[in-house]
Design an enzyme around this catalytic site. Structure first.
Site, PDB file in Angstrom:
ATOM      1  N   VAL A  15       0.831  -1.204   0.000  1.00 33.88           N
ATOM      2  CA  VAL A  15       0.000   0.000   0.000  1.00 33.88           C
ATOM      3  C   VAL A  15       0.865   1.254   0.000  1.00 33.88           C
ATOM      4  O   VAL A  15       0.584   2.219  -0.722  1.00 33.88           O
ATOM      5  CB  VAL A  15      -0.966  -0.007   1.203  1.00 33.88           C
ATOM      6  CG1 VAL A  15      -1.792   1.280   1.225  1.00 33.88           C
ATOM      7  CG2 VAL A  15      -1.876  -1.220   1.148  1.00 33.88           C
ATOM      8  N   LYS A 106      -7.085  -1.860   9.451  1.00 40.75           N
ATOM      9  CA  LYS A 106      -8.403  -2.289   9.963  1.00 40.75           C
ATOM     10  C   LYS A 106      -8.311  -2.910  11.348  1.00 40.75           C
ATOM     11  O   LYS A 106      -9.207  -2.736  12.173  1.00 40.75           O
ATOM     12  CB  LYS A 106      -9.062  -3.266   8.989  1.00 40.75           C
ATOM     13  CG  LYS A 106      -8.291  -4.554   8.801  1.00 40.75           C
ATOM     14  CD  LYS A 106      -8.941  -5.484   7.820  1.00 40.75           C
ATOM     15  CE  LYS A 106      -8.070  -6.695   7.555  1.00 40.75           C
ATOM     16  NZ  LYS A 106      -6.777  -6.367   6.925  1.00 40.75           N
ATOM     17  N   GLU A 130     -10.533   5.473   5.692  1.00 39.84           N
ATOM     18  CA  GLU A 130     -11.360   4.939   4.605  1.00 39.84           C
ATOM     19  C   GLU A 130     -10.831   3.620   4.063  1.00 39.84           C
ATOM     20  O   GLU A 130     -11.591   2.701   3.741  1.00 39.84           O
ATOM     21  CB  GLU A 130     -11.447   5.960   3.464  1.00 39.84           C
ATOM     22  CG  GLU A 130     -12.263   5.514   2.271  1.00 39.84           C
ATOM     23  CD  GLU A 130     -13.735   5.348   2.592  1.00 39.84           C
ATOM     24  OE1 GLU A 130     -14.212   4.197   2.549  1.00 39.84           O
ATOM     25  OE2 GLU A 130     -14.400   6.358   2.894  1.00 39.84           O
ATOM     26  N   VAL A 133     -11.527  -0.512   5.264  1.00 41.37           N
ATOM     27  CA  VAL A 133     -12.653  -1.383   4.906  1.00 41.37           C
ATOM     28  C   VAL A 133     -12.852  -1.363   3.395  1.00 41.37           C
ATOM     29  O   VAL A 133     -13.019  -0.305   2.799  1.00 41.37           O
ATOM     30  CB  VAL A 133     -13.960  -0.930   5.599  1.00 41.37           C
ATOM     31  CG1 VAL A 133     -15.123  -1.801   5.149  1.00 41.37           C
ATOM     32  CG2 VAL A 133     -13.814  -0.975   7.107  1.00 41.37           C
ATOM     33  N   GLU A 191      -3.191 -15.110   1.849  1.00 42.31           N
ATOM     34  CA  GLU A 191      -1.882 -15.160   2.502  1.00 42.31           C
ATOM     35  C   GLU A 191      -1.442 -16.616   2.683  1.00 42.31           C
ATOM     36  O   GLU A 191      -2.239 -17.548   2.588  1.00 42.31           O
ATOM     37  CB  GLU A 191      -1.967 -14.484   3.878  1.00 42.31           C
ATOM     38  CG  GLU A 191      -2.406 -13.033   3.851  1.00 42.31           C
ATOM     39  CD  GLU A 191      -1.353 -12.111   3.287  1.00 42.31           C
ATOM     40  OE1 GLU A 191      -0.166 -12.518   3.229  1.00 42.31           O
ATOM     41  OE2 GLU A 191      -1.717 -10.982   2.895  1.00 42.31           O
ATOM     42  N   ASP A 202     -11.048 -11.344   9.544  1.00 36.94           N
ATOM     43  CA  ASP A 202     -10.818 -10.115   8.793  1.00 36.94           C
ATOM     44  C   ASP A 202     -12.137  -9.401   8.530  1.00 36.94           C
ATOM     45  O   ASP A 202     -12.260  -8.186   8.741  1.00 36.94           O
ATOM     46  CB  ASP A 202     -10.112 -10.454   7.476  1.00 36.94           C
ATOM     47  CG  ASP A 202      -9.977  -9.257   6.559  1.00 36.94           C
ATOM     48  OD1 ASP A 202      -9.034  -8.474   6.749  1.00 36.94           O
ATOM     49  OD2 ASP A 202     -10.818  -9.107   5.651  1.00 36.94           O
ATOM     50  N   LYS A 206     -13.840  -5.543   9.934  1.00 36.40           N
ATOM     51  CA  LYS A 206     -14.438  -4.536   9.057  1.00 36.40           C
ATOM     52  C   LYS A 206     -15.889  -4.265   9.428  1.00 36.40           C
ATOM     53  O   LYS A 206     -16.345  -3.118   9.387  1.00 36.40           O
ATOM     54  CB  LYS A 206     -14.326  -5.003   7.607  1.00 36.40           C
ATOM     55  CG  LYS A 206     -12.886  -5.097   7.122  1.00 36.40           C
ATOM     56  CD  LYS A 206     -12.774  -5.808   5.790  1.00 36.40           C
ATOM     57  CE  LYS A 206     -11.318  -5.948   5.368  1.00 36.40           C
ATOM     58  NZ  LYS A 206     -11.179  -6.739   4.110  1.00 36.40           N
TER      59      LYS A 206
END
Length: 441
Positions: A15, A106, A130, A133, A191, A202, A206
């Site tokens: 990211v 998250k 933002e 999620v 993963e 996960d 969220k």
């Protein structure tokens, strides 16, 4: 704010490199939007010698977070390092230094979001997340901005691309779970350790965030009921398809009369539901508001550039707030004290697959049990497995309370003629079928 605003990056993985790429490639657009250049001044990394797919000025790289957190020229911190404790510590220090924070984390937001938001407000700083999620889907801003004047009654969605990819392969190609998971790992959608995804953890994080924002109440992560996809059988996906459903891992957040429920569970969706056609690694979130009715947000739920796009939307919002002088004014107090719905106040339809003795009168016994609990059947499939003198029965109920359905499950376990309760799942978005309510195979 002069002709340049400086940003510090905590982390430079998938990211972080996407954020750098957008800032460098879209500088003209940013200047047009904001009237100022956005400059990444410093980047925190763990291994400076690591080869990267983005060319970097090595003078901007550091392994010391204090250099970034204490730099008076850095206005915004972008946290994309992951983890919880260390990231939380850095963000709290950033607020103390009057720096605004944008994160894609998250896990951190699900566990410590209210605490961090309060710290941001106390220091007149912005705290946006933002990207935490559904990747590139602007769902949080949709809820807190576009739908903020409405009373949101339900948020439900496919918020984990890994499980959606696996279920798509199982449903469309008849691929066993283990093979679908392996393919997802080979393609980078899962993963090496897929536990968080396939067990629903996960998605639960969220949904805690979504529920908290949608209902303006203090939903905690441990209050989210979670069930994953590891034990799904192909038979249930095939029966579901025959009955007009498709299997998805769905996150639910519902609020009625200040009572809330938040869960993540494999769900048989009617093929007519808007979420039913969301396939492979894509995410989608369906929101029902009292005034607006049905809305749906759809798009890529992960990936370098989609997630980085969400991060940069927050950065742009921070800079706009700086120009207006309105940073740190997010309302943090819950609108009401929540009450969790009890099973007797939670209603839905349910799918149930049983193995029973293939003898006369068995179904009558089962039907009487459900009738006593005021549960009626919408669909019935019965398939004799003759070589074992066993019959497989698939039932889909009409609307009933979870409390009554759980009572039925407990009583079925004690019936001598019921050999095994093979599976049961929630059914969502069902419609009446022209063919009638009962079929026998």
């Amino acid at each position: 704010m002069g002709n340049k605003i400086s940003v510090g990056l905590l982390g430079f993985g998938v990211v972080g490199s996407g954020v750098m790429q957008i800032i460098e490639n879209n500088q003209a657009e940013l200047i047009h939007q904001l009237g100022t250049e956005v400059h990444v001044k410093s980047i925190l990394v763990r291994n400076p010698a690591k080869s990267r797919n983005v060319d970097l000025d090595r003078t901007r790289i550091t392994t010391d977070p204090e250099i970034i957190l204490n730099d008076p020229e850095i206005d915004v911190i972008i946290e994309v390092m992951g983890g919880i404790d260390e990231a939380r510590e850095h963000i709290l220090k950033a607020f103390s230094a009057k720096k605004h924070v944008v994160t894609a984390n998250k896990d951190l937001v699900a566990l410590h979001g209210p605490e961090l938001q309060e710290a941001a407000n106390q220091n007149k700083c912005d705290f946006f997340y933002e990207a935490s999620v559904a990747g590139g889907i602007p769902i949080l801003r949709g809820i807190t901005g576009g739908l903020s004047a409405d009373r949101i009654q339900q948020v439900m969605g496919i918020v984990n691309g890994t499980t959606n990819y696996i279920l798509t392969k199982m449903a469309n190609e008849g691929m066993p779970y283990e093979d679908a998971l392996q393919e997802a790992q080979e393609l980078g959608f899962a993963e090496a350790d897929p536990t968080s995804d396939v067990e629903g953890l996960d998605a639960a994080r969220k949904m805690a965030i979504l529920g908290r924002l949608a209902f303006s109440t203090d939903i905690e992560l441990e209050e989210v009921e979670v069930s994953g996809i590891k034990n799904l059988a192909l038979e249930d996906l095939q029966y579901g398809d025959q009955l007009g459903y498709t299997m998805k891992l769905i996150g639910f957040a519902k609020c009625h009369d200040k009572e809330v429920e938040v869960s993540v569970e494999p769900t048989l969706l009617s093929k007519e539901h808007p979420l039913a056609d969301v396939k492979n690694e894509y995410n989608a979130v369906y929101v029902y508001g009292e005034a607006v009715g049905e809305t749906m947000f759809y798009g890529p739920g992960a990936g370098s550039l989609p997630t980085a796009t969400a991060v940069m939307s927050d950065v742009v919002e921070v800079i706009r707030n700086v120009r207006l002088g309105v940073n740190g004014n997010i309302v943090t107090e819950p609108r009401f004290k929540k009450e969790l719905k009890t099973p007797d106040h939670r209603f839905g339809q349910y799918y149930l697959r049983l193995h029973v003795k293939d003898e006369a009168g068995v179904f009558s016994t089962i039907s009487s049990l459900f009738h006593e609990l005021d549960i009626s059947f919408k669909r019935i499939l019965q398939n004799p497995i003759k070589k074992h003198e066993v019959a497989e029965i698939v039932l889909v109920t009409h609307q009933t309370s979870l409390g009554n359905f759980n009572k039925a499950l407990n009583q079925l376990e004690s019936l001598h003629d019921v050999l095994d309760v093979k599976s049961y799942y929630k059914v969502e978005g069902d419609v009446e079928h022209v063919a009638g309510t009962t079929e026998t195979l």
